[in-house]
Design an enzyme around this catalytic site. Structure first.
Site, PDB file in Angstrom:
ATOM      1  N   LYS A 262      81.143  47.600  46.181  1.00 48.35           N
ATOM      2  CA  LYS A 262      82.569  47.490  45.859  1.00 48.35           C
ATOM      3  C   LYS A 262      83.357  46.940  47.059  1.00 48.35           C
ATOM      4  O   LYS A 262      84.217  46.081  46.908  1.00 48.35           O
ATOM      5  CB  LYS A 262      83.115  48.860  45.438  1.00 48.35           C
TER       6      LYS A 262
ATOM      7  N   GLN B 167      84.634  57.897  44.427  1.00 47.86           N
ATOM      8  CA  GLN B 167      83.261  57.722  43.937  1.00 47.86           C
ATOM      9  C   GLN B 167      82.683  59.063  43.484  1.00 47.86           C
ATOM     10  O   GLN B 167      82.710  60.045  44.224  1.00 47.86           O
ATOM     11  CB  GLN B 167      82.399  57.109  45.057  1.00 47.86           C
TER      12      GLN B 167
ATOM     13  N   ASP C  62      89.983  53.108  38.136  1.00 49.10           N
ATOM     14  CA  ASP C  62      88.875  53.486  37.247  1.00 49.10           C
ATOM     15  C   ASP C  62      89.383  53.689  35.814  1.00 49.10           C
ATOM     16  O   ASP C  62      88.589  53.760  34.877  1.00 49.10           O
ATOM     17  CB  ASP C  62      88.224  54.792  37.730  1.00 49.10           C
TER      18      ASP C  62
END
Ligand code: NDP
Length: 313
Positions: free
Chosen positions: A53, A97, A120
């Site tokens: 990422k 995460q 997200d």
């Protein structure tokens, strides 16, 4: 006739190029999109995902920051970190995460992320925006699935779509996006009766189950588009043989590595489907590409700029 293989890497690269151009234009106007990724502790799989990422952000010109608190962080300390990022103007996207260590209350942390920075798309506010078709941040993997369909000229409106899996991360949001795109959508799960029969109705079949090669040819209407979201590691030789017997390339790699990755769709489906996403190289590459697109969307949304067409049906 064998299914057309939908190349996720190619589509992800197209999106990345578009995002890079948007970042350039925004930066020229004085707005450099910024992404903060929080990685708690040292889970090897999470480290690989986060590295991907951060690398992708750098390649596209997005400012990125990696925060790595220790494994023994408390919920309160992590909460403080998230609240700090919520306040910082140069940070447009915040990604925590998962999984978090067991002493941390994950729900509390995810709820604390400012919905405007929730790249997200997991915050209930964004879930609500999606279900009421308002501009918001859409979960990356489902948004990527829609991009695969759109960019492969596979119609959605009026089609029968069947989604197997009802998780908050994949199944439910992809079903919502398909509804928003005017498909007729059925969502299946572990209690569904006659799963093969329901799946055979699908013009578009999305498998998001987490079971290696569960969708066999008898689940698929000839000519259907099959999107395989599953990522499963197979180490059992008997299971490997059920899936890949006669595939010399896979056999060789299984012999040397002792494991192989397979989706939820059995490879034999390629003989029946009209189009199919491979694993690896199908849905997977879209997930990071859409995270980049979401970071740019977040920067624009927060600053009141128009939301681009990307990720909207
Ligand atoms: P979850 O485990 O959260 O959900 C699985 C769903 O599948 C559940 O709704 C479950 O039903 C259903 N299910 C399980 N077994 C059966 C069965 N025998 N028959 C019918 N339905 C069944 O998984 P996720 O949604 O998080 O992930 C699904 C897969 O996608 C995984 O392999 C994951 O690794 C992969 N994935 C891939 C991504 C990518 O970028 N390529 C991103 C995210 C996930 P019930 O609700 O009744 O339990």
């Amino acid at each position: 006739m064998a299914a057309t293989i939908l190349d996720g890497n190619k589509i992800a690269n197209e999106i990345r190029a578009e995002v890079a151009a948007e970042v350039k234009a925004l930066s020229a106007a004085g707005v450099r999109p910024g992404l903060a990724v929080i990685l708690v502790g040292s889970n090897p799989a999470s480290e690989i995902y986060v590295r991907g990422k951060v690398k992708s952000s750098e390649e596209l010109g997005i400012y990125s920051e990696k925060l790595t608190p220790a494994e023994n962080i408390t919920t309160e300390e992590l909460l403080e970190l998230v609240l700090e990022l919520n306040q910082r103007d140069e940070i447009d996207g915040i990604l925590v995460q998962l999984p978090l260590p067991p002493q941390v209350d994950s729900k509390k942390i995810l709820m604390a992320v400012d919905p405007a920075k929730d790249v997200d798309g997991f915050h209930p506010v964004n879930v609500g925006f999606l279900s009421t078709q308002r501009p918001g941040l859409v979960p990356c993997t489902p948004a990527g699935i829609i991009e695969i369909l759109k960019r492969s000229n596979i119609p959605i409106a009026g089609q029968e779509a069947v989604v197997v899996g009802r998780s908050d991360i994949v199944g439910k949001p992809v079903a919502m996006l398909l509804i928003n795109g005017n498909a007729t959508v059925t969502v299946c799960h572990s209690k569904t009766r006659d799963l093969p029969g329901v799946c055979r109705r699908a013009d578009i079949l999305v498998a998001a189950i987490g079971r290696a090669g569960m969708i066999t040819r008898d689940f698929v209407k000839p000519g259907a588009t099959v999107i395989d979201v599953g990522v499963n590691k197979v180490t059992d030789p008997a299971e490997f043989a059920r899936l890949f017997v006669g595939n010399t390339k896979r056999e060789e790699s299984f012999r040397t590595k002792g494991a192989t990755l397979v989706g939820d769709v059995h490879p034999e489906v390629a003989e029946v489907a009209g189009a199919l996403t491979p694993v690896p190289g199908g849905v997977g590459p879209l997930t990071i590409a859409m995270l980049m697109a979401n970071t740019v969307n977040a920067a624009k949304l927060r600053r009141g700029t128009r939301v681009p067409e990307l990720s909207r049906v």
